[in-house]
Write a protein that holds these residues in place. Structure first.
Motif, short mmCIF file in Angstrom:
data_model
loop_
_atom_site.label_atom_id
_atom_site.label_comp_id
_atom_site.label_asym_id
_atom_site.label_seq_id
_atom_site.Cartn_x
_atom_site.Cartn_y
_atom_site.Cartn_z
N VAL A 1 0.58 -1.09 -0.27
CA VAL A 1 -0.32 -0.13 -0.13
C VAL A 1 0.98 1.39 0.26
O VAL A 1 -0.03 2.36 0.53
CB VAL A 1 -0.75 0.36 0.88
N VAL B 1 -2.64 10.79 -0.59
CA VAL B 1 -3.41 10.53 -0.11
C VAL B 1 -3.61 10.51 1.49
O VAL B 1 -4.68 10.90 2.29
CB VAL B 1 -2.23 8.57 0.66
N PHE C 1 -12.60 1.97 2.21
CA PHE C 1 -11.65 1.79 3.81
C PHE C 1 -10.67 2.44 3.76
O PHE C 1 -10.68 2.53 4.59
CB PHE C 1 -12.27 0.41 3.72
N LEU C 2 -10.37 2.36 2.19
CA LEU C 2 -8.89 2.51 2.45
C LEU C 2 -8.90 4.24 1.67
O LEU C 2 -7.34 4.37 1.51
CB LEU C 2 -7.52 1.69 1.24
N GLY C 3 -9.67 4.42 0.91
CA GLY C 3 -8.66 6.40 0.32
C GLY C 3 -8.65 5.07 -0.87
O GLY C 3 -8.50 4.10 -1.53
N PRO C 4 -8.05 6.35 -1.35
CA PRO C 4 -7.16 6.60 -2.97
C PRO C 4 -6.32 5.82 -3.58
O PRO C 4 -4.99 6.34 -3.79
CB PRO C 4 -7.56 8.17 -3.45
N ILE C 5 -5.63 4.67 -2.77
CA ILE C 5 -4.74 3.91 -2.65
C ILE C 5 -4.78 3.30 -4.00
O ILE C 5 -5.59 2.02 -4.22
CB ILE C 5 -3.71 3.07 -1.82
N ASN C 6 -3.08 2.58 -4.28
CA ASN C 6 -3.45 1.71 -5.27
C ASN C 6 -2.97 0.79 -4.95
O ASN C 6 -1.96 -0.16 -4.24
CB ASN C 6 -2.28 2.53 -6.52
N ILE D 1 -1.86 2.85 6.54
CA ILE D 1 -1.92 3.10 5.09
C ILE D 1 -1.28 4.01 5.53
O ILE D 1 0.23 4.86 5.08
CB ILE D 1 -2.50 3.15 3.88
N ARG E 1 -7.21 3.28 7.17
CA ARG E 1 -6.43 4.37 6.31
C ARG E 1 -4.98 5.27 7.38
O ARG E 1 -3.90 5.23 6.85
CB ARG E 1 -7.60 6.03 5.96
N SER F 1 5.32 5.30 -4.25
CA SER F 1 6.52 5.25 -4.84
C SER F 1 6.62 6.98 -4.47
O SER F 1 7.89 7.97 -3.93
CB SER F 1 7.08 4.96 -5.31
N ARG F 2 5.27 7.73 -4.97
CA ARG F 2 5.66 9.02 -5.11
C ARG F 2 4.73 10.00 -4.45
O ARG F 2 4.12 9.58 -3.59
CB ARG F 2 5.03 9.68 -6.68
N LEU G 1 12.78 7.99 -10.42
CA LEU G 1 11.01 8.57 -10.53
C LEU G 1 10.44 8.72 -11.76
O LEU G 1 9.94 8.51 -11.87
CB LEU G 1 10.48 8.72 -8.54
N GLU H 1 -6.62 13.19 1.69
CA GLU H 1 -7.86 12.62 1.84
C GLU H 1 -8.52 11.85 2.69
O GLU H 1 -9.17 12.07 2.97
CB GLU H 1 -7.83 11.30 0.03
#
Ligand code: COA
Ligand code: COA
Lengths: 341, 341
Positions: free
Chosen positions: A113, A124, B107-112, A183, A180, A116-117, B43, A127
């Motif tokens: 989760v 995040v 639940f997690l928000g906008p993470i990938n 994360i 969250r 990298s940037r 990056l 949000e």
């Protein structure tokens, strides 16, 4: 004759168009192969370069640690700066990740989760803040509505369903917050572990209160005293959350602004000019925490005096007291750390 | 005299070591700066190259779609192969992600949650399977223990606490499954949306059953009939889950093996040699689904005949019937799709 001609030309044009399609499919196939190969080679290249940066980052981190242990205070500041370039800069992506807590692994399995940037990490975080803002309003409105309806329409006696709906919502909300925050931690936030444990306790409390039978007439005013106190406390928490959000959002914006202006040359400290707000916020937090402990103790009292004797009441009472004490200790510790800067 | 000498040499060596440290700190600082810069440039480079591959992948995807709509069946197979190179190969990482469902975002928000490398995706899938294996056993054991204790120790009357514990566990479990399945979907799995909705229904049912008051003496055998049926059904589901896991794990291994041997030259279909198992599994699944519907209808009946009149009973009944029907339809559809190959 004309018919034969027509059909010949039709079949010729059909075969020409078939050729065209075959060509096109061939081209598409070729492109797919190429894309697959460039994809594979890019992923391979990335993983190699990442590997080497990762090793450099680890070795640099350990030399910082080594030098720090044998240094005098004058150089300390320089070293601190080097360390913050490493951990707050783009190189941070290549440091080994903080172990992703058991909580996330339990729900999500072994996915990564970590963004990298830096910009994604900030997104995040933002949000998360706006999620808290949205929920803080509901935190205020939901119990308020219940309490108002109770005295106006329900004649002093809460019906079970709306209260259980509220408790289910709390469970959902705290689970989301806990995830969250986990994360954010994996993405390098310095959030104290307690604030996350605090949400685990709150999850447990919501779950327990769901199994809590809401007593009816007769005499429900007395039997529902616990629920009523809990709702009042929840309302106050809504207010505290709104204030806390305001403070933390401003803090984030100040940090982003500082970061953009001159990112690596400030040691991240309380150079952020929101200290004033903290001194307004903290007394309110302390009052809240006191009230939280009071509600907890009152629940325990009702359980032991014997009006309500369910285990749920005792359990919620203990959890509330525990959370109040933990919150208090951790707020104090945060303030002490800050005043040392 | 000697003392003066000593202190002079001491201070000389002190200043030499201070110099040494200063040098070292300088070097560390330099390294941190360099690492930050190489990190940033890597990056940046990655995101550029990814951007270009992403565009190529999108345009290729749309030409495949365009060609497919106007093609004859002979070329169809080639096109299918090109399409599977694109979507199952390394280039898949650069196709736009399937929109991450609302559930995960909530639940997690906008993470990938998408892994870019195939091996990681497979690892996620394997972990999901082993998670299901572990829980399938508990699925069997937990209700079995409750039912045995009920007739041996509790004299036909389930106490509230263990049942609520079990329901809380179910809620936790289904939430985890729903999240993991959403993650698999984001990683390109073809899992039918229904199997995920099915777990949302199950979550809702667990939540509702938590608020369900477990009746005591007298006459609890009759009042607890619903709970008992539910536990029996849960046990059977444990068995079905174990069988289903066995089948799905073998299917995954076959696919991995095929993938390694000659990845791009098989159209992913049921060339996997586990079809036989499917014909054993399906009758069992149908029996389970029938029993699920039966339990649901029985709950509805107890609610309408009037032995138990809580809304929770009606709600669970409806949910069970809904899930049974949905599972049945979707199993049939899966079989139909497979038999078309
Ligand atoms: C005291 C307090 C205002 C300090 O906030 P702060 O100045 O941001 O604290 P820190 O400098 O230690 O913050 C470090 C990190 O933890 C985060 N954090 C701090 N407290 C947090 C909390 N309660 N919840 C979530 N995150 C928190 C910060 O956002 C920051 O994140 P970052 O590193 O990603 O920027 C805050 O901890 C707080 O509100 N605590 C009281 C909560 C409480 O008691 N609530 C219940 C009332 S009954
Ligand atoms: C019928 C069944 C065995 C078919 O399984 P299958 O052959 O894997 O089905 P598909 O080929 O459509 O699978 C496509 C994808 O969905 C996944 N999938 C299928 N059914 C699934 C389920 N019930 N749960 C989770 N994932 C599932 C597969 O693993 C596969 O994933 P992949 O693309 O990442 O490899 C399976 O769907 C099943 O067990 N369904 C019944 C479930 C049920 O009724 N349970 C409750 C009993 S009361």
């Amino acid at each position: 004759m004309q018919r034969a001609n027509e059909s010949a030309s039709a079949s010729a044009s059909a075969s020409a168009s078939a050729d065209k399609f075959e060509e096109e499919v061939g081209r598409v196939m070729e492109q797919a192969r190429e894309l697959h190969e460039s994809g594979a080679s890019l992923l391979w290249k990335i993983s190699n370069e990442e590997q080497s940066l990762r090793q450099k980052a680890i070795s640099l981190e350990s030399s910082i640690r080594r030098v720090r242990s044998s240094i005098n205070s004058l150089l300390e500041e320089d070293l601190q700066r080097a360390s913050s370039i490493l951990t707050d800069g783009e190189a941070a992506a290549f440091l080994p990740a903080k172990a992703q807590g058991r909580f996330l692994r339990m729900f999500l399995g072994p996915i990564n989760v970590r963004a990298s940037r830096k910009e994604v990490q900030l997104k995040v975080k933002e949000e998360y803040n706006s999620y808290r803002d949205r929920t803080a309003f509901l935190f205020l409105l939901f119990p308020l509505t219940l309490l108002i309806l109770k005295s106006w329409i329900w004649e002093g006696c809460l019906p079970a369903f709306p209260v259980q709906l509220y408790e289910a919502w709390l469970l959902f909300l705290y689970t989301g917050l806990a995830m969250r925050e986990n994360i954010l931690r994996a993405n390098g936030s310095d959030i104290r572990p307690w604030w996350i444990y605090h949400h685990y306790c709150a999850m447990l409390m919501a779950l327990v209160s769901l199994t809590w039978e809401i007593k009816r007439q007769p005499n429900c005013a007395q039997k529902q005293r616990g629920v009523e106190l809990f709702l009042q406390w929840a309302m106050m928490q809504g207010v505290a959350m709104l204030l806390q959000n305001r403070y933390q959002r401003q803090r984030l914006y100040t940090r982003i602004a500082l970061g953009k202006a001159n990112r690596m040359d400030v040691v991240w400290g309380e150079t952020s000019g929101v200290d004033g707000q903290l001194w307004v916020l903290c007394p309110i937090l302390f009052v809240m925490q006191g009230f939280e402990a009071y509600v907890g103790l009152l629940l325990l009292k009702t359980a032991f005096v014997g009006v309500v004797t369910e285990w749920q009441v005792i359990c919620c009472g203990i959890l509330l007291v525990l959370m109040a004490v933990g919150n208090f200790i951790n707020t104090i510790q945060t303030l002490m750390t800050k005043s040392r800067f």
